[in-house]
Write a protein that holds these residues in place. Structure first.
Motif, PDB file in Angstrom:
ATOM      1  N   VAL A 197       0.847  -1.196   0.000  1.00  0.00           N
ATOM      2  CA  VAL A 197       0.000   0.000   0.000  1.00  0.00           C
ATOM      3  C   VAL A 197       0.883   1.247   0.000  1.00  0.00           C
ATOM      4  CG1 VAL A 197      -1.731   1.293   1.317  1.00  0.00           C
ATOM      5  CG2 VAL A 197      -1.879  -1.208   1.155  1.00  0.00           C
ATOM      6  N   ASP A 198       0.498   2.226  -0.808  1.00  0.00           N
ATOM      7  CA  ASP A 198       1.196   3.504  -1.001  1.00  0.00           C
ATOM      8  C   ASP A 198       2.391   3.409  -1.945  1.00  0.00           C
ATOM      9  OD1 ASP A 198      -0.490   5.161   0.445  1.00  0.00           O
ATOM     10  OD2 ASP A 198       0.537   4.769   2.333  1.00  0.00           O
ATOM     11  N   ASP A 199       2.662   2.225  -2.506  1.00  0.00           N
ATOM     12  CA  ASP A 199       3.704   2.140  -3.535  1.00  0.00           C
ATOM     13  C   ASP A 199       3.315   3.004  -4.733  1.00  0.00           C
ATOM     14  OD1 ASP A 199       5.304   0.472  -2.132  1.00  0.00           O
ATOM     15  OD2 ASP A 199       4.941  -1.323  -3.347  1.00  0.00           O
ATOM     16  N   ARG A 200       4.316   3.627  -5.332  1.00  0.00           N
ATOM     17  CA  ARG A 200       4.106   4.418  -6.547  1.00  0.00           C
ATOM     18  C   ARG A 200       4.673   3.631  -7.718  1.00  0.00           C
ATOM     19  NH1 ARG A 200       2.064   9.338  -5.660  1.00  0.00           N
ATOM     20  NH2 ARG A 200       2.064  10.087  -3.502  1.00  0.00           N
ATOM     21  N   LEU A 201       3.796   3.254  -8.632  1.00  0.00           N
ATOM     22  CA  LEU A 201       4.145   2.377  -9.736  1.00  0.00           C
ATOM     23  C   LEU A 201       3.682   2.996 -11.044  1.00  0.00           C
ATOM     24  CD1 LEU A 201       2.995  -0.917  -7.971  1.00  0.00           C
ATOM     25  CD2 LEU A 201       5.325  -0.053  -8.132  1.00  0.00           C
ATOM     26  N   LEU A 202       3.787   2.235 -12.128  1.00  0.00           N
ATOM     27  CA  LEU A 202       3.354   2.697 -13.436  1.00  0.00           C
ATOM     28  C   LEU A 202       2.409   1.681 -14.045  1.00  0.00           C
ATOM     29  CD1 LEU A 202       6.614   4.001 -15.194  1.00  0.00           C
ATOM     30  CD2 LEU A 202       4.853   5.363 -14.065  1.00  0.00           C
ATOM     31  N   LEU A 203       1.492   2.181 -14.867  1.00  0.00           N
ATOM     32  CA  LEU A 203       0.698   1.333 -15.742  1.00  0.00           C
ATOM     33  C   LEU A 203       1.428   1.281 -17.067  1.00  0.00           C
ATOM     34  CD1 LEU A 203      -2.049  -0.212 -16.086  1.00  0.00           C
ATOM     35  CD2 LEU A 203      -2.910   1.896 -17.129  1.00  0.00           C
ATOM     36  N   SER A 204       1.786   0.083 -17.502  1.00  0.00           N
ATOM     37  CA  SER A 204       2.583  -0.079 -18.706  1.00  0.00           C
ATOM     38  C   SER A 204       1.783  -0.902 -19.724  1.00  0.00           C
ATOM     39  CB  SER A 204       3.899  -0.800 -18.368  1.00  0.00           C
ATOM     40  OG  SER A 204       4.750  -0.871 -19.466  1.00  0.00           O
ATOM     41  N   PRO A 205       1.817  -0.560 -21.023  1.00  0.00           N
ATOM     42  CA  PRO A 205       2.808   0.301 -21.677  1.00  0.00           C
ATOM     43  C   PRO A 205       2.477   1.790 -21.740  1.00  0.00           C
ATOM     44  CG  PRO A 205       1.481  -0.802 -23.327  1.00  0.00           C
ATOM     45  CD  PRO A 205       1.012  -1.330 -22.006  1.00  0.00           C
ATOM     46  N   SER A 206       1.344   2.237 -21.199  1.00  0.00           N
ATOM     47  CA  SER A 206       0.978   3.645 -21.332  1.00  0.00           C
ATOM     48  C   SER A 206       1.903   4.560 -20.551  1.00  0.00           C
ATOM     49  CB  SER A 206      -0.470   3.854 -20.874  1.00  0.00           C
ATOM     50  OG  SER A 206      -0.605   3.561 -19.488  1.00  0.00           O
ATOM     51  N   GLY A 207       2.517   4.056 -19.462  1.00  0.00           N
ATOM     52  CA  GLY A 207       3.421   4.874 -18.664  1.00  0.00           C
ATOM     53  C   GLY A 207       2.725   5.788 -17.671  1.00  0.00           C
ATOM     54  N   LEU A 208       1.435   5.599 -17.429  1.00  0.00           N
ATOM     55  CA  LEU A 208       0.704   6.455 -16.494  1.00  0.00           C
ATOM     56  C   LEU A 208       1.129   6.150 -15.053  1.00  0.00           C
ATOM     57  CD1 LEU A 208      -2.902   6.330 -18.012  1.00  0.00           C
ATOM     58  CD2 LEU A 208      -1.174   8.119 -18.270  1.00  0.00           C
ATOM     59  N   GLU A 209       1.365   7.192 -14.288  1.00  0.00           N
ATOM     60  CA  GLU A 209       1.771   7.030 -12.897  1.00  0.00           C
ATOM     61  C   GLU A 209       0.555   6.692 -12.038  1.00  0.00           C
ATOM     62  OE1 GLU A 209       3.727  10.606 -11.761  1.00  0.00           O
ATOM     63  OE2 GLU A 209       5.489  10.234 -13.022  1.00  0.00           O
ATOM     64  N   LEU A 210       0.778   5.873 -11.014  1.00  0.00           N
ATOM     65  CA  LEU A 210      -0.320   5.497 -10.132  1.00  0.00           C
ATOM     66  C   LEU A 210       0.207   5.278  -8.717  1.00  0.00           C
ATOM     67  CD1 LEU A 210      -0.223   2.150  -9.448  1.00  0.00           C
ATOM     68  CD2 LEU A 210      -0.741   2.083 -11.881  1.00  0.00           C
ATOM     69  N   ARG A 211      -0.719   5.333  -7.787  1.00  0.00           N
ATOM     70  CA  ARG A 211      -0.417   5.023  -6.386  1.00  0.00           C
ATOM     71  C   ARG A 211      -1.379   3.944  -5.920  1.00  0.00           C
ATOM     72  NH1 ARG A 211      -2.371   6.575  -1.432  1.00  0.00           N
ATOM     73  NH2 ARG A 211      -3.782   8.099  -2.384  1.00  0.00           N
ATOM     74  N   VAL A 212      -0.868   3.008  -5.120  1.00  0.00           N
ATOM     75  CA  VAL A 212      -1.693   1.925  -4.597  1.00  0.00           C
ATOM     76  C   VAL A 212      -2.386   2.413  -3.323  1.00  0.00           C
ATOM     77  CG1 VAL A 212      -1.724  -0.436  -3.733  1.00  0.00           C
ATOM     78  CG2 VAL A 212      -0.141   0.201  -5.573  1.00  0.00           C
ATOM     79  N   ARG A 213      -3.704   2.590  -3.408  1.00  0.00           N
ATOM     80  CA  ARG A 213      -4.464   3.061  -2.240  1.00  0.00           C
ATOM     81  C   ARG A 213      -4.757   1.923  -1.272  1.00  0.00           C
ATOM     82  NH1 ARG A 213      -9.610   6.274  -4.355  1.00  0.00           N
ATOM     83  NH2 ARG A 213      -9.893   6.452  -2.104  1.00  0.00           N
ATOM     84  N   GLY A 214      -4.959   0.740  -1.820  1.00  0.00           N
ATOM     85  CA  GLY A 214      -5.254  -0.426  -0.996  1.00  0.00           C
ATOM     86  C   GLY A 214      -5.113  -1.661  -1.852  1.00  0.00           C
ATOM     87  N   LEU A 215      -5.081  -2.826  -1.212  1.00  0.00           N
ATOM     88  CA  LEU A 215      -4.958  -4.054  -1.999  1.00  0.00           C
ATOM     89  C   LEU A 215      -5.556  -5.237  -1.265  1.00  0.00           C
ATOM     90  CD1 LEU A 215      -2.489  -6.148  -0.918  1.00  0.00           C
ATOM     91  CD2 LEU A 215      -1.058  -4.282  -1.771  1.00  0.00           C
ATOM     92  N   HIS A 216      -5.946  -6.222  -2.064  1.00  0.00           N
ATOM     93  CA  HIS A 216      -6.357  -7.527  -1.577  1.00  0.00           C
ATOM     94  C   HIS A 216      -5.429  -8.559  -2.205  1.00  0.00           C
ATOM     95  CE1 HIS A 216      -9.932  -5.580  -0.090  1.00  0.00           C
ATOM     96  NE2 HIS A 216     -10.434  -6.723   0.355  1.00  0.00           N
ATOM     97  N   ALA A 217      -4.961  -9.511  -1.398  1.00  0.00           N
ATOM     98  CA  ALA A 217      -4.160 -10.621  -1.891  1.00  0.00           C
ATOM     99  C   ALA A 217      -4.903 -11.911  -1.563  1.00  0.00           C
ATOM    100  CB  ALA A 217      -2.777 -10.625  -1.247  1.00  0.00           C
ATOM    101  N   GLN A 218      -5.112 -12.743  -2.575  1.00  0.00           N
ATOM    102  CA  GLN A 218      -5.890 -13.974  -2.403  1.00  0.00           C
ATOM    103  C   GLN A 218      -7.251 -13.670  -1.762  1.00  0.00           C
ATOM    104  OE1 GLN A 218      -3.754 -15.809  -4.561  1.00  0.00           O
ATOM    105  NE2 GLN A 218      -4.588 -17.464  -3.319  1.00  0.00           N
ATOM    106  N   ASN A 219      -7.866 -12.564  -2.213  1.00  0.00           N
ATOM    107  CA  ASN A 219      -9.218 -12.178  -1.816  1.00  0.00           C
ATOM    108  C   ASN A 219      -9.330 -11.720  -0.363  1.00  0.00           C
ATOM    109  OD1 ASN A 219     -11.847 -11.798  -2.860  1.00  0.00           O
ATOM    110  ND2 ASN A 219     -12.596 -13.612  -1.772  1.00  0.00           N
ATOM    111  N   LYS A 220      -8.168 -11.333   0.233  1.00  0.00           N
ATOM    112  CA  LYS A 220      -8.190 -10.824   1.596  1.00  0.00           C
ATOM    113  C   LYS A 220      -7.466  -9.485   1.649  1.00  0.00           C
ATOM    114  CE  LYS A 220      -8.059 -15.454   3.683  1.00  0.00           C
ATOM    115  NZ  LYS A 220      -7.269 -16.382   4.547  1.00  0.00           N
ATOM    116  N   ALA A 221      -7.991  -8.535   2.415  1.00  0.00           N
ATOM    117  CA  ALA A 221      -7.317  -7.251   2.587  1.00  0.00           C
ATOM    118  C   ALA A 221      -5.931  -7.477   3.165  1.00  0.00           C
ATOM    119  CB  ALA A 221      -8.130  -6.340   3.502  1.00  0.00           C
ATOM    120  N   ALA A 222      -4.953  -6.771   2.624  1.00  0.00           N
ATOM    121  CA  ALA A 222      -3.570  -6.972   3.059  1.00  0.00           C
ATOM    122  C   ALA A 222      -2.797  -5.674   2.909  1.00  0.00           C
ATOM    123  CB  ALA A 222      -2.905  -8.081   2.238  1.00  0.00           C
ATOM    124  N   ALA A 223      -1.680  -5.571   3.621  1.00  0.00           N
ATOM    125  CA  ALA A 223      -0.787  -4.419   3.486  1.00  0.00           C
ATOM    126  C   ALA A 223       0.214  -4.628   2.371  1.00  0.00           C
ATOM    127  CB  ALA A 223      -0.052  -4.158   4.803  1.00  0.00           C
TER     128      ALA A 223
END
Length: 641
Positions: A197-223
């Motif tokens: 969470v809060d990692d700053r990554l890119l959407l590729s191949p468009s190169g658009l910048e993004l930030r991870v607001r939250g995530l689920h791993a294996q269908n469970k909320a996770a950090a």
């Protein structure tokens, strides 16, 4: 562990996943109306994640998008119908994707229990020679529940694929949607690294910048999510929307964002029902969840027959994200059948020389999954070096791991190149030989400038790489440097007796009026020598670096030119601009000579002219050395540079 279904349409894949998880993966209204899957479905049971794929022949591209992220195959065959066309094609695709384990479910056993032995034997024959040859074959009924527990146990006995946590994060996007109150969500399999969470990554191949607001791993909320998990990312970014995200995109670290329009790969054709592949054939290419058209250029031959493998260049209709080791599947021009597949060997191939022996040798060396072994083999092949940036990016190696990799090969890291110790020694010998020949042919010159030296070598590294290698040779004392010239440490400039005589007489005259030295004809008159003889000597001294020819037949001492550059900078210090008048007044050498000097500075890049004023480039003031440096006044020993 991620489990993917495979099998013919209407053989009970979705019903079986529901029996295992309690989830109906048919979420679309059309799927429920028609009773068949037409898009990817997802379900979870503890640490098991299921990707349910459609079985219709027209939806193979969707099946491929889901199958690319799985660890284990659940091959489904309905007992009443037995082996059907998509049973075979899905099995071929699993093999091409390198899915090495799985379980076979014989569904609808409540309807055709008498066919278990017959269909089981046919399946064993079909699976022979594949990675699923020893897979458990389990009769099961999603309706009665018969065999479901046994099937679940068999799946749990499989081991998840080994995924790299060491590399940068890379998630293959297979779905995007919006949630009320959350915003944009993308899902996919995390194939390498970690995402938090809060990692700053890119959407590729468009190169658009993004930030991870939250995530689920294996269908469970996770950090944090780790490679090998099914992940849902709630992302935000200035220009992000559901419309700009496409199945086949990647969410990844900026260090590995490098969309490619061509890749070099090793592919093999299937043995059955496939024609030979010829040069420039067009195919449908599937990589990760991406699907693009591609043109195949065979690198080692002009024809590839069924059941054969070869190195190829795949030129893509549009850029996609690809790294070395990515699995690819190829389908024919009409997208009616799978014809083969393989693995990306070099995602950043050179534009030229794709079929020359040295390039093919490098490519064969890189066709090795273990990076240390691949790099060691690549450096053992000619020319003995490779560019570091594309290799490390293509293998998803973090900057922090570069030193350890270089040490384990071992290799030498210089100027953006990775070189074998033997290659460095060959280059060392070639440089010494080239400088020895240059000193012998022109003893009056201080040496060779770097680019001329590089071009004199039979094996030519890149300009940046050559600079790095020269730094190594300078540090260990193999060569020495005087200003822009490289030389052997023992080289001393030697003038002919005539040149020494002329220089001894001309030097005091040039130094006496250093800002307005006499021209060649004036020196020749005073020295009572032919103009040509004086001119030839002064030009040799200019090549040696003692003089600078500011204008035709107008030679200044090199340290005087450096001093005049400092004067120009001082004159411009007040308001940042320099005029011919202010420069003339500082030097007291007349307008004509002052303008000649300024025009020379313009050409050399020391000044930049705009109308009647100039701006002095401070970064170029050292071009002629430091003002007051009197090394060039040495007229006896020949040691001046």
């Amino acid at each position: 562990m991620i489990i993917g279904t495979a099998g013919h349409v209407d053989h009970g894949k979705t019903a079986l996943v529901k029996a295992l998880t309690g989830v109906n993966t048919d979420r679309l209204a059309e799927e429920k109306r028609r009773g068949i899957s037409i898009d990817l479905g997802y379900a979870y049971a503890g640490e098991l994640g299921f990707i349910d794929v459609p079985g219709h022949e027209r939806l193979i591209h969707t099946m491929l998008a889901g199958a690319s992220g799985i660890d284990t195959a659940l091959l489904v065959v309905a007992l009443p119908e037995g082996i059907r066309p998509q049973t075979r094609e899905h099995l071929q695709i699993l093999s091409l994707l390198g899915i090495g384990q799985g379980v076979v479910a014989l569904t609808k056993c409540d309807l055709a229990a008498d066919r278990i032995q017959e269909v089981g034997a046919a399946l064993r024959a079909l699976l022979a020679g594949t990675a699923l040859a020893k897979a458990p074959v389990i009769p099961v009924s999603a309706v009665s529940g018969q065999g479901v527990d046994r099937l679940r146990d068999a799946l749990l006995a499989c081991a998840p694929a080994v995924r790299s946590l060491a590399g940068y994060p890379r998630l293959a996007v297979d779905r995007a949607f919006t949630l009320s109150g959350a915003g944009l969500v993308v899902t996919g399999t995390l194939v390498s690294g970690r995402i938090a969470v809060d990692d700053r990554l890119l959407l590729s191949p468009s190169g658009l910048e993004l930030r991870v607001r939250g995530l689920h791993a294996q269908n469970k909320a996770a950090a944090e999510a780790r490679a090998g998990q099914r992940v849902a990312l709630n992302i935000t970014g200035a220009r992000l929307s559901k419309e700009v995200v496409t199945r086949g995109d990647w969410v990844l670290h900026p260090a590995i964002h490098a969309p490619v329009a061509a890749v070099d790969a090793r592919i093999s054709l299937l043995a059955d029902n496939v024609r030979a592949l010829r040069q420039d054939a067009r195919v449908h290419l599937h990589l990760g969840a991406a699907h693009v058209m591609a043109r195949v250029s065979l690198l080692e031959r002009d024809r590839l027959d069924p059941a054969e493998a070869a190195l190829v260049r795949l030129t893509l209709q549009q850029p996609i994200g690809a790294l070395a080791g990515d699995r690819i599947v190829l389908r024919d021009t009409g997208a009616t059948r799978t014809i083969g597949g393989g693995v990306v060997v070099d995602p950043f191939p050179p534009r030229r020389g794709r079929r020359i022996p040295a390039r093919l040798a490098q490519l064969r060396a890189l066709d090795e999954p273990d990076l240390v072994k691949a790099l060691r083999a690549a450096l053992a092949a000619a020319p003995g070096w490779t560019e570091a940036a594309p290799l490390l990016r293509g293998r998803n190696v973090r900057d922090a791991d570069r030193v350890a990799l270089v040490g384990s090969v071992p290799a030498i890291d210089a100027g953006g190149l990775l070189l074998s110790p033997g290659a460095v020694e060959r280059l060392r010998g070639a440089v010494v030989a080239a400088l020895t020949a240059a000193h012998r042919a022109s003893p009056e010159l201080p040496g060779l400038q770097p680019e001329r030296l590089r071009l004199s070598l039979n094996e030519r590294p890149t300009a940046a790489g050559f600079t790095g290698i020269m730094q190594l040779l300078l540090r260990d004392g193999t060569i020495a440097q005087d200003g822009p010239w490289l030389r052997l440490p023992g080289h001393r400039i030697a003038l002919s007796a005539q040149d020494e005589t002329i220089w001894s007489a001309a030097l005091p005259l040039i130094a006496a009026e250093r800002f307005r030295p006499p021209r060649v004809r004036d020196l020749a008159t005073v020295l009572r020598l032919p103009d040509a003889a004086v001119r030839a000597t002064l030009k040799r001294l200019a090549r040696m670096g003692r003089l600078v020819e500011v204008a035709p037949d107008h030679f200044f001492l090199r340290q005087t030119v450096a001093e005049m550059a400092a004067v120009a900078a001082d004159a411009a210090a007040a308001d940042g601009t320099l005029t011919a008048a202010s420069f003339r007044d500082r030097l007291d050498n007349g307008r004509k000579v002052a303008i000649l000097i300024l025009e020379f500075f313009d050409k050399a890049g020391v000044t930049v002219r705009s109308g009647d004023v100039r701006r002095v480039r401070i970064d170029r003031l050292g071009l002629f050395g430091a003002a007051g440096d009197d090394r060039t006044l040495d007229n006896g020993s020949g040691r001046g540079a």
